[in-house]
Design an enzyme around this catalytic site. Structure first.
Site, PDB file in Angstrom:
ATOM      1  N   HIS A  80      -4.227  87.520 -87.368  1.00 14.03           N
ATOM      2  CA  HIS A  80      -4.674  86.119 -87.547  1.00 14.03           C
ATOM      3  C   HIS A  80      -3.814  85.166 -86.712  1.00 14.03           C
ATOM      4  CE1 HIS A  80      -7.416  86.951 -91.012  1.00 14.03           C
ATOM      5  NE2 HIS A  80      -6.569  87.934 -91.224  1.00 14.03           N
ATOM      6  N   ASN A 153     -11.498  85.702 -96.055  1.00 13.17           N
ATOM      7  CA  ASN A 153     -12.135  85.998 -94.773  1.00 13.17           C
ATOM      8  C   ASN A 153     -13.599  85.560 -94.816  1.00 13.17           C
ATOM      9  OD1 ASN A 153      -9.942  87.170 -93.479  1.00 13.17           O
ATOM     10  ND2 ASN A 153     -10.514  89.266 -94.017  1.00 13.17           N
ATOM     11  N   HIS A 344      -0.083  82.666 -98.829  1.00  9.82           N
ATOM     12  CA  HIS A 344       0.380  83.823 -99.584  1.00  9.82           C
ATOM     13  C   HIS A 344      -0.516  83.992-100.817  1.00  9.82           C
ATOM     14  CE1 HIS A 344       2.758  86.781-101.398  1.00  9.82           C
ATOM     15  NE2 HIS A 344       3.784  86.101-101.836  1.00  9.82           N
ATOM     16  N   TYR A 367       2.711  89.021 -97.503  1.00  4.28           N
ATOM     17  CA  TYR A 367       2.670  87.668 -96.924  1.00  4.28           C
ATOM     18  C   TYR A 367       4.030  86.975 -96.991  1.00  4.28           C
ATOM     19  CZ  TYR A 367      -2.358  88.217 -96.521  1.00  4.28           C
ATOM     20  OH  TYR A 367      -3.601  88.670 -96.170  1.00  4.28           O
TER      21      TYR A 367
HETATM   22 FE1  HDE Z   1      -4.028  89.398 -94.517  1.00  6.64          FE
HETATM   23  N1  HDE Z   1      -2.214  89.153 -93.630  1.00  6.64           N
HETATM   24  N2  HDE Z   1      -3.504  91.273 -95.041  1.00  6.64           N
HETATM   25  N3  HDE Z   1      -5.907  89.764 -95.222  1.00  6.64           N
HETATM   26  N4  HDE Z   1      -4.606  87.599 -93.940  1.00  6.64           N
HETATM   27  C1  HDE Z   1      -1.824  88.064 -92.960  1.00  6.64           C
HETATM   28  O1  HDE Z   1       0.243  87.016 -93.216  1.00  6.64           O
HETATM   29  C2  HDE Z   1      -2.242  91.743 -95.068  1.00  6.64           C
HETATM   30  C3  HDE Z   1      -6.340  90.911 -95.815  1.00  6.64           C
HETATM   31  C4  HDE Z   1      -5.765  86.973 -94.256  1.00  6.64           C
HETATM   32  O2  HDE Z   1      -4.164  81.477 -91.544  1.00  6.64           O
HETATM   33  C5  HDE Z   1      -0.374  88.108 -92.595  1.00  6.64           C
HETATM   34  O3  HDE Z   1       0.994  84.946 -92.701  1.00  6.64           O
HETATM   35  C6  HDE Z   1      -2.215  93.057 -95.661  1.00  6.64           C
HETATM   36  C7  HDE Z   1      -7.570  90.679 -96.511  1.00  6.64           C
HETATM   37  C8  HDE Z   1      -5.818  85.684 -93.626  1.00  6.64           C
HETATM   38  O4  HDE Z   1      -2.037  81.911 -91.792  1.00  6.64           O
HETATM   39  C9  HDE Z   1       0.109  89.421 -93.205  1.00  6.64           C
HETATM   40  C10 HDE Z   1      -3.513  93.338 -95.966  1.00  6.64           C
HETATM   41  C11 HDE Z   1      -7.860  89.369 -96.302  1.00  6.64           C
HETATM   42  C12 HDE Z   1      -4.615  85.560 -92.939  1.00  6.64           C
HETATM   43  C13 HDE Z   1      -1.154  89.951 -93.838  1.00  6.64           C
HETATM   44  C14 HDE Z   1      -4.311  92.215 -95.581  1.00  6.64           C
HETATM   45  C15 HDE Z   1      -6.819  88.810 -95.496  1.00  6.64           C
HETATM   46  C16 HDE Z   1      -3.883  86.768 -93.160  1.00  6.64           C
HETATM   47  C17 HDE Z   1      -0.084  87.905 -91.141  1.00  6.64           C
HETATM   48  C18 HDE Z   1      -4.096  94.611 -96.514  1.00  6.64           C
HETATM   49  C19 HDE Z   1      -9.086  88.606 -96.791  1.00  6.64           C
HETATM   50  C20 HDE Z   1      -4.175  84.394 -92.077  1.00  6.64           C
HETATM   51  C21 HDE Z   1       0.435  86.492 -91.004  1.00  6.64           C
HETATM   52  C22 HDE Z   1      -3.802  94.986 -97.659  1.00  6.64           C
HETATM   53  C23 HDE Z   1      -9.098  88.432 -98.192  1.00  6.64           C
HETATM   54  C24 HDE Z   1      -3.571  83.303 -92.888  1.00  6.64           C
HETATM   55  C25 HDE Z   1       0.588  86.027 -92.357  1.00  6.64           C
HETATM   56  C26 HDE Z   1      -3.232  82.129 -92.008  1.00  6.64           C
HETATM   57  C27 HDE Z   1      -2.599  87.019 -92.661  1.00  6.64           C
HETATM   58  C28 HDE Z   1      -1.153  91.087 -94.551  1.00  6.64           C
HETATM   59  C29 HDE Z   1      -5.719  92.200 -95.731  1.00  6.64           C
HETATM   60  C30 HDE Z   1      -6.838  87.439 -95.083  1.00  6.64           C
HETATM   61  C31 HDE Z   1       0.754  90.403 -92.245  1.00  6.64           C
HETATM   62  C32 HDE Z   1      -0.998  93.906 -95.860  1.00  6.64           C
HETATM   63  C33 HDE Z   1      -8.357  91.691 -97.334  1.00  6.64           C
HETATM   64  C34 HDE Z   1      -6.951  84.679 -93.689  1.00  6.64           C
HETATM   65  O5  HDE Z   1       1.067  89.222 -94.191  1.00  6.64           O
END
Ligand code: HDE
Length: 712
Positions: A80, A153, A344, A367
């Site tokens: 992202h 998402n 988060h 997060y």
């Molecule tokens: Fe994320 N995801 N994600 N994700 N995600 C991040 O956090 C993670 C997942 C989502 O505009 C990271 O700050 C894991 C689902 C958005 O700043 C990180 C798993 C959904 C954003 C991270 C998922 C999301 C992130 C990277 C699997 C939809 C951007 C930067 C278990 C519900 C937020 C950050 C923004 C961002 C981890 C799966 C949505 C690495 C471990 C499912 C919208 O922490």
């Protein structure tokens, strides 16, 4: 007059803005200073020993300027990385006290400030907006009880079932590590290698390859919390919940060919669209929806409600629309706000709680962890965009970039020296108390057997697609898997989707150079969900962009009538001509040109209008760019309108020959394909209505079958 009502602790729509105001600095008519506040007299030459001599160490201004510059980047988000943000507010329609004690969901008069960041997942911070990808839709509610983050998402399910696989899938989809190619794309071997070895991805692949993967606008995109959460009311009763955002403009997408061209013509297409809509006062609006299940219904379905690769069909569990979010303010500074905002999923408020969804459980760790490296330490909650509007009193101290000056010598609890302040709050005082879920189990690295069906909902989704949507998915397979070099991977993609739908597998195989399955499978899923097809979405012309192609000698009256109709429907015409400057109509009216054929492109508009005027049309007919512009709009199934001599331009483009058998006079020949024409000056008003209706349809998919023949 301030009509916004404040709630008890004084949080309202403007609260966050007022808080940010303290940090905003304008630089109007101020002398340049150093970071120490020293006025700087000269900033274009370094301090040297002689005009041609070496720079001196004592040039503190030079050193400060360069040092700051050298440190101006922070690590981009691992996923992202590319995003765009905006401020706004959320208002609940009626109290949800029966379902949750969350204070921001009680009073329809309260406008809770929000910050939203939309994003793509795979690409780097500088990648193009319109790549095929999932879009992030993350919302921070600054509530009186603390920040609540709904980090969602634009697709209601996810690729994998357990967070431990997240690094694997992300590594596979990111550019291949030896050569760092391709950027922001799933169309390469490592991703499809991972895919064919993990059948839980099958369902999500269909969503990603559907039109959802290339949204027309962040304003025309749904949002989903994806994970299953809990709502808890004052009586301690818990229910399962899924969150939805429903855009009031409907859900609309680009055409893949168009999306790829936009990536070059305007890589900031979605970002710019959001910014401009807010600047124009056309505030994006989304309704918040919830699907709620009683605890007792946990095992009532043929999928596990904790499995994040499954959605809850709206036909089974209706979405209740509980409030509306309006985005009404652009950021002042991209880095300070959009780049530094830290979401988060564990940022919750009393009344909202977690479930054992194994993806959510992993996210609750990730997060916070990622912000520590990205924002350089544990004080990122003090960065203005991340500060809650609720007061913060903790015993945490020190660490990098601490801004708060905590007074007193007591920073522990319990304590006597400060009468145990700040004191833990009881539940009655609003203290967060975790839902007391009973948990009982062996320590195992296993997955529940209720997570093992990977194909039924993929088939359900496939059944729910309209014919054009199905065609887009098949073409997306031909692109994505067509780019894969390894033949075994390609064959296994076909095998996997044969488990979903035999005909789908045959159609995929036909475009990627591998044999069709010998036995086409039928897994016996006949159900569909109308709610997931974009064919059934809201259709409006409002806020669409219309290219108006004119040259000297255009018909002023015709153009004027259309411009007025556009204005009434909040449609935005853009005047395009060979050259920028002023144009003269046949009766000597003047018109300012906004774009020429080099600065713009057909892919940046929702529709094209060609007004009459003999001289204007003769000039357009000799201009290859204009002919191409119209052909390309036609190929991308967009509404096209032409009046009087303008119709001759369409005939010159040979659209009629390619598409529908038309009469040679060109009148109304194309109308059922979204091409609207008029030859009679008295019928301009009904023409305008019909054209606007055609724009509202978004795309005219009946042209799909012939689009490969279009010369664009
Ligand atoms: Fe994320 N995801 N994600 N994700 N995600 C991040 O956090 C993670 C997942 C989502 O505009 C990271 O700050 C894991 C689902 C958005 O700043 C990180 C798993 C959904 C954003 C991270 C998922 C999301 C992130 C990277 C699997 C939809 C951007 C930067 C278990 C519900 C937020 C950050 C923004 C961002 C981890 C799966 C949505 C690495 C471990 C499912 C919208 O922490």
């Amino acid at each position: 007059m301030d009509t916004v009502q404040k709630n008890q602790s004084g949080v309202n729509e403007n609260t966050k803005n007022e808080q940010l105001e303290i940090f905003r600095v304008g630089h109007d008519k101020e002398p340049l200073t150093s970071n120490q506040g020293l006025k700087v007299s000269h900033t274009d030459d370094s301090l040297k020993a002689g005009t041609r001599g070496p720079t001196l160490m004592e040039d503190f201004h030079f050193r400060e300027k360069i040092t700051h510059f050298d440190h101006e980047r922070i690590p981009e988000r691992v996923v992202h990385a590319r995003g765009a943000g905006a401020h706004g507010y959320f208002q609940v329609y009626e109290s949800l006290a029966d379902l949750t004690k969350a204070k921001f969901l009680q009073d329809p008069a309260v406008k809770t400030p929000v910050f939203v960041r939309f994003s793509t997942v795979v690409g780097s911070r500088g990648s193009a907006d319109t790549v095929r990808d999932v879009r992030g839709f993350a919302t921070k509610f600054y509530t009186e009880e603390g920040n609540y983050d709904l980090v969602g998402n634009n697709i209601p399910i996810f690729f994998i079932q357990d967070a431990i696989k997240f690094p694997d899938i992300v590594h596979s989809i990111k550019p291949e590590p030896d050569k760092e190619i391709p950027q922001a794309s799933a169309a390469h071997d490592t991703f499809w290698d991972f895919m064919v070895n993990n059948s839980e991805l099958a369902h999500m692949i269909l969503w990603l390859l559907s039109d959802r993967g290339i949204p027309r606008s962040f304003r025309m995109m749904e949002g989903f919390g994806v994970n299953t959460f809990r709502l808890i009311n004052e009586q301690g009763q818990a229910r399962f919940v899924k969150f939805h955002w429903k855009p009031l403009l409907g859900v609309h997408s680009l055409v893949w060919d168009e999306a790829q061209i936009i990536a070059g013509k305007d890589p900031d297409f979605n970002r710019g669209d959001l910014w401009n809509a807010i600047e124009d006062g056309e505030f994006p609006e989304y309704e918040l929806g919830i699907q709620v299940l009683e605890q007792e219904q946990e095992f009532d379905f043929n999928f596990d409600i904790l499995d994040p690769t499954k959605f809850w069909p709206e036909e089974l569990i209706p979405v209740r629309r509980i409030g509306k979010m309006t985005l009404n303010r652009n950021v002042d500074n991209f880095f300070a706000e959009t780049e530094q905002v830290a979401f988060h999923p564990a940022n919750v408020v009393p009344g909202i709680d977690f479930t054992n969804d194994p993806l959510l459980q992993g996210r609750l760790f990730s997060y916070l962890d990622t912000q520590l490296i990205r924002l350089g330490g544990p004080n990122f909650h003090e960065i203005p965009i991340n500060r809650p509007v609720a007061p913060v009193h903790t015993n945490q101290r020190d660490a990098y970039h601490r801004m708060t000056i905590d007074k007193g010598k007591v920073s522990y609890s319990p304590n006597m020296l400060q009468e145990n302040q700040p004191h833990p709050a009881s539940e009655l005082e609003g203290g967060y108390v975790h839902y007391e879920e009973r948990v009982d189990g062996r320590k195992v690295r296993e997955r529940s057997s209720s997570f093992k069906d990977h194909y039924s909902q993929a088939a359900l989704f496939w059944n729910s697609m309209s014919d054009p949507e199905k065609q887009h998915i098949i073409e997306a397979f031909h692109f994505e898997v067509g780019k894969v070099k390894n033949k075994t991977i390609k064959e296994r993609v076909v095998d996997m989707f044969n488990q979903v739908n035999g005909q789908l597998a045959i159609d995929i195989a036909s475009g990627i150079g591998v044999p069709a399955p010998t036995v086409a499978c039928d897994i016996g899923i006949t159900e569909s969900s109308a709610a997931v097809s974009q064919a059934n979405t809201t259709k409006l012309a409002n806020t669409r962009r219309i290219a108006v192609l004119v040259e000297n000698g255009y018909n002023h009256n015709e153009l004027l009538q259309l411009m007025e109709a556009f204005k009434l429907t909040a449609v935005h015409p853009v005047i395009i001509s060979k050259q920028q400057g002023m144009l003269s109509s046949s009766d000597s009216h003047q018109l300012e040109v906004q774009e020429n054929y080099h600065t713009t492109s057909s892919v940046l508009y929702d529709a094209v209008y060609i007004p009459g005027g003999q001289q204007s049309i003769e000039s357009l007919m000799t201009h290859g760019y204009a002919l191409h512009f119209i052909n390309q709009a036609f190929k991308h199934c967009k509404a096209i309108g032409a009046s009087n001599e303008g119709v001759d331009m369409l005939i010159e483009c040979k659209l009629g020959e390619i598409s529908l058998a038309g009469s040679s006079d060109g009148s109304q020949v194309f109308s059922d394909a979204g091409v609207v024409t008029v030859r009679n000056a008295n019928q301009m008003s009904s023409f305008a209505d019909e054209f606007l209706e055609s724009i509202a349809q978004h795309r005219h998919w009946c042209r799909q079958a012939i689009k490969e023949m279009v010369r664009a």
